[in-house]
Design an enzyme around this catalytic site. Sequence first.
Site, short mmCIF file in Angstrom:
data_model
loop_
_atom_site.label_atom_id
_atom_site.label_comp_id
_atom_site.label_asym_id
_atom_site.label_seq_id
_atom_site.Cartn_x
_atom_site.Cartn_y
_atom_site.Cartn_z
N SER A 25 28.65 -40.76 -14.26
CA SER A 25 28.22 -41.89 -15.08
C SER A 25 29.37 -42.30 -15.99
O SER A 25 30.25 -41.49 -16.33
CB SER A 25 27.02 -41.50 -15.95
OG SER A 25 26.76 -42.46 -16.95
N TYR A 46 22.68 -35.77 -21.61
CA TYR A 46 23.13 -36.56 -20.46
C TYR A 46 24.66 -36.65 -20.42
O TYR A 46 25.28 -36.42 -19.38
CB TYR A 46 22.52 -37.95 -20.52
CG TYR A 46 22.79 -38.79 -19.28
CD1 TYR A 46 22.10 -38.54 -18.10
CD2 TYR A 46 23.72 -39.83 -19.31
CE1 TYR A 46 22.34 -39.32 -16.97
CE2 TYR A 46 23.95 -40.59 -18.19
CZ TYR A 46 23.26 -40.33 -17.01
OH TYR A 46 23.51 -41.09 -15.90
#
Length: 261
Positions: free
Chosen positions: A148, A162
Amino acid sequence: MSNPLKMFDVKDNVALITGASGAFGMVAARVLAGAGCNLVLAAGNQQALDEIAKECEELGAAVVTVNTRPNDEASCDALVDEAVNSFGKLDILVVASGMNKVAPINEMAPETFDAVMDANVNQSWLLARSAAKQMKVSEYGKIIFVSSARSILGHPAGYTAYCASKAAVNGITKALGCELGPTGITVNAIAPTVFRSPLTAWMFEDTDEAKAVRDGFLTRVPKGRLGEPEDLAGPLLFLASRASDFYTGHILHADGGYTAG
């Protein structure tokens, strides 16, 4: 090089995709089905899994579904075995399974942090471990993780788990790229920013709230728009094919320039 497009030919390759009912997993399934791969699709949501499997079959792919998540060594080994038993080999692994839980650090339970790390990091490592054992036999393989833009950027809205997990995925990608490079296996990751999916559909809507969030985000995106599923198709096919044979340990940012500035 009379036909350079042959480098991107993955026809009759065998691809295992975990998280196949999720946003990135569905893109991967459609792209590789349309490109002529045989597919093993794994996900925990049986209904969604059946739906994407039907789409892929309509695109001409032979599809096997496994209603499971890669939670441990045994389940990861079983998924690789399913590919070999069904199609005789495993050429491509796409790890699109994972999760995110958002909360400020003082409101996030340690168990929640551990769950995100397990889903995004441990399971990626275990799947690569299982796949590499089989791919070493044929001295060829393509392992593709999903990272990401948040792997290298922080976020003010409770993304500690995350961000940390995707940074770890980058580390695994680079380390395994070095380790497995001599065996004929490449290990790379695609790191997208926000792209259209069921979870982000609200950001694309014509509402004041969506426009405010979108406009604030787009000030950081040189391309001036959010991502579409087809923006992930080209990078995926590149990393899944022989066109990327000289690329390993690489994090490909599919982000419209978001992480460049």
